[in-house]
Motif scaffolding. Structure first.
Motif: not given
Length: 153
Positions: A15-21
């Motif tokens: 979820p962090e990978f998706e959120r930031i990008n």
């Protein structure tokens, strides 16, 4: 800031990978199918294909991320580098960039390429700072690309 550490991908960080990008892609462009695939299913589209994802973490907070996909025998492509807006300008991107180049070397890479856009001036400056050189174009699948860079490891 505490000490920023660079950590490797684990499924709970998706979820962090998706959120930031998604934040930066949607700010400057629109999400393409390859973006959604990589962001929603990084294990399948990046890790399982010989790639890697790193994160910058300060305490319990994820500040940024960067990915690496295998694109040839000893060639990798740096992808999906993003830093949370509140952490920009604090050296997080440089730590991630150096970390992913080290990871590429550890995986047997001899060259890393990246595809970007002239709209992303700060990102391009960072890539040049860590040693990437501009090379003649050829963006292939990326609709938003007009800059290609590479670095020999």
């Amino acid at each position: 800031m505490n000490t920023i550490e660079i950590i490797e991908y684990t499924p709970d960080l998706q979820p962090e990978f998706e959120r930031i990008n998604k934040q930066w892609v949607e700010q400057f462009f629109s999400l393409e199918e390859f973006d959604r695939n990589q962001l929603e299913h990084p294990q399948e589209y990046i890790i399982d294909k010989g790639g890697a994802i790193l994160f910058a973490r300060d305490g319990g907070q994820i500040l940024g991320t960067v990915g690496l996909v295998k694109s040839g025998e000893d060639v990798y492509e740096m992808i999906k580098m993003g830093v949370s807006p509140e952490a920009r300008g604090q050296g997080v991107g440089q730590l991630l960039g150096k970390g992913i180049l080290e990871k590429a070397r550890a995986l047997g890479g001899r060259k890393v390429v990246l595809y970007s856009s002239s709209k992303l001036g700060a990102a391009l400056a960072l890539y040049r700072k860590i040693g990437f050189k501009d090379i003649p174009m050829g963006c292939g699948q990326y609709g938003r690309c007009n800059v290609k860079m590479e670095i020999d490891l």
